[in-house]
Design an enzyme around this catalytic site. Structure first.
Site, PDB file in Angstrom:
ATOM      1  N   HIS A   1      12.967  58.701  11.717  1.00 31.40           N
ATOM      2  CA  HIS A   1      13.026  59.413  10.578  1.00 31.40           C
ATOM      3  C   HIS A   1      14.207  59.775  10.092  1.00 31.40           C
ATOM      4  CE1 HIS A   1      10.770  61.767   7.816  1.00 31.40           C
ATOM      5  NE2 HIS A   1      11.503  62.392   7.551  1.00 31.40           N
TER       6      HIS A   1
ATOM      7  N   HIS B   1      17.262  59.468   6.402  1.00 29.25           N
ATOM      8  CA  HIS B   1      17.198  59.186   4.984  1.00 29.25           C
ATOM      9  C   HIS B   1      18.510  58.704   4.703  1.00 29.25           C
ATOM     10  CE1 HIS B   1      13.588  61.523   4.459  1.00 29.25           C
ATOM     11  NE2 HIS B   1      14.161  62.556   4.897  1.00 29.25           N
TER      12      HIS B   1
ATOM     13  N   TYR C   1      16.035  69.372  -6.213  1.00 22.83           N
ATOM     14  CA  TYR C   1      17.488  69.529  -5.871  1.00 22.83           C
ATOM     15  C   TYR C   1      18.092  68.282  -5.810  1.00 22.83           C
ATOM     16  CZ  TYR C   1      16.836  67.902  -1.263  1.00 22.83           C
ATOM     17  OH  TYR C   1      16.298  67.252   0.163  1.00 22.83           O
TER      18      TYR C   1
ATOM     19  N   SER D   1      12.150  62.591  -1.242  1.00 25.05           N
ATOM     20  CA  SER D   1      11.297  62.981  -2.496  1.00 25.05           C
ATOM     21  C   SER D   1      12.211  63.046  -3.549  1.00 25.05           C
ATOM     22  CB  SER D   1      11.022  64.340  -2.199  1.00 25.05           C
ATOM     23  OG  SER D   1      11.966  65.235  -2.130  1.00 25.05           O
TER      24      SER D   1
ATOM     25  N   ARG E   1       4.626  56.510   2.343  1.00 28.81           N
ATOM     26  CA  ARG E   1       4.586  57.892   2.379  1.00 28.81           C
ATOM     27  C   ARG E   1       3.969  58.906   1.490  1.00 28.81           C
ATOM     28  NH1 ARG E   1       9.942  61.971   2.930  1.00 28.81           N
ATOM     29  NH2 ARG E   1       8.997  63.265   4.787  1.00 28.81           N
TER      30      ARG E   1
ATOM     31  N   HIS F   1       7.140  65.208  11.383  1.00 26.31           N
ATOM     32  CA  HIS F   1       7.590  66.500  11.766  1.00 26.31           C
ATOM     33  C   HIS F   1       6.483  67.399  12.783  1.00 26.31           C
ATOM     34  CE1 HIS F   1      10.978  65.003   9.781  1.00 26.31           C
ATOM     35  NE2 HIS F   1      10.713  65.500   8.404  1.00 26.31           N
TER      36      HIS F   1
ATOM     37  N   ASP G   1      15.742  63.218  11.555  1.00 23.02           N
ATOM     38  CA  ASP G   1      15.528  63.852  10.148  1.00 23.02           C
ATOM     39  C   ASP G   1      17.063  64.004   9.741  1.00 23.02           C
ATOM     40  OD1 ASP G   1      14.254  64.885   8.017  1.00 23.02           O
ATOM     41  OD2 ASP G   1      14.423  66.769   8.727  1.00 23.02           O
TER      42      ASP G   1
END
Length: 284
Positions: free
Chosen positions: A10, A12, A28, A56, A104, A162, A225
């Site tokens: 996981h 990004h 954001y 997202s 996802r 998570h 993460d």
């Protein structure tokens, strides 16, 4: 590469906004986070393969994800985000060839615009039947009952982000709901501890990881993460200016997680073997 190289399931990758436009509905604006930046962050770990997850703030535009996967070659797999109308055989084939192995659903980061979880799951199950892909879900623990109801009907593996987004303040009912999903066949990413609780919460996550590992030794995986984007609970977030990621020691996260399991075989499964099967690294 050694088949025992750890797999970070996981993270990004965030590209330049001029090349990869952000979703106008995002909560954001993130700071850039490149693949070289990531590999520097885990340089002192045995991580050798990765799973890049669509964040997202890109919505359903997976172009940054796909480019990152192609640049990484066989070292990477991906998890995409798609609308039902995008799930054509041709589109799925392009993503599969790039390295995508899952879709996802994130109802936490997109609370205002997220489709009902049941509807989204139904569309994905229908589109992905026979693909070998999985469904990855980031949701509020209040949705565990719904996931439990549909779990027996699903035709695809279910992966919870998570720790199921369970925090040390979770109610006994929420913890029991997560364990019911685990007992029913769900996979769990034992990740995001820095997002879910403070430093004092370490023993709580260790105990929960141990309990989940005992129940599902073949369905636990680890994720960093990275780059540790802002907390979901941060009400000050704005799309007007870039928001820096949180300063988290990714190496320390890995070492802590690796210490949760004292059995060597279970630790290997947690850090590499299980993920190799789930994300189809074995085909390389």
């Amino acid at each position: 590469m050694s088949p025992d190289a750890a797999i970070d399931c996981h993270l990004h990758i965030i590209g330049a906004p001029a090349q990869y436009p952000l979703d106008p509905k995002r909560r954001y604006t993130p700071a850039e986070a490149s693949a070289p930046d990531y590999w520097k962050a885990v340089a002192n770990t045995p991580v050798g393969r990765i799973v890049i997850v669509q964040p997202s703030f890109y919505g359903t535009d997976n172009s940054c994800l796909v480019d990152a996967l192609r640049e990484a070659g066989g070292r990477a797999r991906g998890v995409a985000v798609l609308d039902a109308s995008d799930m054509t055989d041709g589109a799925l084939q392009v993503l599969h060839e790039a390295g995508v192995r899952g879709i996802r659903i994130n109802t936490l980061s997109n609370r205002s615009g997220a489709r009902p979880l049941a509807d989204a799951l139904g569309d994905i199950v229908d589109a992905l039947k026979g693909s070998g892909w999985h469904i990855q879900v980031l949701c509020d623990p209040q949705d565990f009952a719904l996931l439990t109801e549909i779990q027996d009907k699903r035709a695809l593996p279910l992966v919870l982000d998570h720790f199921g987004f369970l925090t040390p303040n979770a109610s006994p009912d929420d913890r029991a709901g997560l364990l019911r999903l685990v007992d029913g066949g769900a996979w769990i990413k034992l990740s995001g501890t820095d997002r879910l609780g403070g430093a004092q919460s370490g023993p709580w996550f260790r105990d929960l990881a141990t309990e989940i590992g005992a129940r599902a030794p073949d369905r636990i995986v680890w994720g960093s993460d990275w780059p540790h984007t802002p907390l979901h609970s941060d009400v000050t977030l704005s799309a007007a200016v870039p928001v820096p990621s949180r300063k988290i020691d990714t190496v320390a996260l890995f070492r802590t997680a690796a210490g949760w399991f004292k059995d060597d075989d279970l630790r290997r499964r947690f850090l590499s073997g299980n993920a190799s099967a789930l994300y189809d690294f074995q085909s390389d």
